[in-house]
Design an enzyme around this catalytic site. Structure first.
Site, PDB file in Angstrom:
ATOM      1  N   GLU A  28      56.916 -40.163 104.935  1.00 20.94           N
ATOM      2  CA  GLU A  28      56.965 -41.614 105.115  1.00 20.94           C
ATOM      3  C   GLU A  28      57.007 -42.019 106.580  1.00 20.94           C
ATOM      4  O   GLU A  28      57.318 -43.161 106.915  1.00 20.94           O
ATOM      5  CB  GLU A  28      58.156 -42.201 104.352  1.00 20.94           C
ATOM      6  CG  GLU A  28      57.954 -42.115 102.853  1.00 20.94           C
ATOM      7  CD  GLU A  28      59.063 -42.781 102.053  1.00 20.94           C
ATOM      8  OE1 GLU A  28      60.112 -43.162 102.639  1.00 20.94           O
ATOM      9  OE2 GLU A  28      58.893 -42.931 100.841  1.00 20.94           O
ATOM     10  N   GLY A  97      51.887 -31.792  87.363  1.00 14.85           N
ATOM     11  CA  GLY A  97      52.689 -32.482  86.359  1.00 14.85           C
ATOM     12  C   GLY A  97      54.151 -32.660  86.709  1.00 14.85           C
ATOM     13  O   GLY A  97      54.939 -33.128  85.881  1.00 14.85           O
ATOM     14  N   TYR A 133      51.408 -44.314  89.831  1.00 14.16           N
ATOM     15  CA  TYR A 133      52.291 -45.214  89.091  1.00 14.16           C
ATOM     16  C   TYR A 133      51.497 -46.075  88.108  1.00 14.16           C
ATOM     17  O   TYR A 133      51.949 -46.347  87.002  1.00 14.16           O
ATOM     18  CB  TYR A 133      53.085 -46.101  90.045  1.00 14.16           C
ATOM     19  CG  TYR A 133      54.007 -45.335  90.957  1.00 14.16           C
ATOM     20  CD1 TYR A 133      54.708 -44.211  90.518  1.00 14.16           C
ATOM     21  CD2 TYR A 133      54.188 -45.718  92.282  1.00 14.16           C
ATOM     22  CE1 TYR A 133      55.552 -43.501  91.352  1.00 14.16           C
ATOM     23  CE2 TYR A 133      55.036 -45.019  93.128  1.00 14.16           C
ATOM     24  CZ  TYR A 133      55.710 -43.919  92.657  1.00 14.16           C
ATOM     25  OH  TYR A 133      56.549 -43.219  93.487  1.00 14.16           O
TER      26      TYR A 133
END
Length: 159
Positions: A28, A97, A133
């Site tokens: 980030e 996954g 998402y």
């Protein structure tokens, strides 16, 4: 790689959790922002009055993903929600996954506690995460902006 195994974090996981928090901060673009310590994480995650929780994902005996979360509350639904503070998967384990398995564990947690929803934030530039998402059924909350008080402004509130 084997399928991920997701479980609630337990004492002894704090070093792996912190390792992934540091990796998340670097991803980030804030590598020097982490102030957390293994001792502090252990106290907050596993102490008698814990208010923050975590799940870890393991593959081949190694922690490769984390989901750090806490309960919030909605006055509109009159029920708790689950707030996902951070979700991070080791870059070497992505695409296998792990993130989906962590979200599924959070879904089970939310259902077990009669939560009305799961909320989280995502950086505006993180298109890869936003795409993931969306595939899960997540949606951007239009009209809401994240706000924060910290540092000197937070200290001034007690005056």
């Amino acid at each position: 790689m084997t399928d991920p195994i997701v479980r609630r974090a337990r004492p002894g996981d704090e070093h792996d959790i912190l390792r992934l928090i540091h990796a998340l901060a670097a991803y980030e673009r804030a590598p020097d922002a982490v102030e957390a310590t293994p001792e502090g994480l252990a106290a907050l995650l596993f102490g008698d009055s814990a208010k923050v929780f975590a799940h870890v994902a393991e593959q081949d005996g190694r922690v490769v993903g984390i989901a750090v979360w806490f309960f919030n509350f909605s006055t509109w639904t009159g029920r708790h929600g689950l707030y996902l503070e951070d979700l991070f998967v080791d870059p070497d384990a992505r695409g296998g996954g792990v993130a989906r398995a962590l979200f599924q564990a959070l879904g089970r947690e939310a259902q077990a506690h009669d939560c009305a929803r799961i909320d989280w934030g995502v950086l505006d530039w993180n298109e890869l995460a936003k795409g993931f998402y969306r595939k899960l059924g997540g949606r951007h909350m239009e009209g809401w902006e994240p706000w924060r008080i910290d540092g000197d402004a937070l200290a001034a509130l007690k005056e």
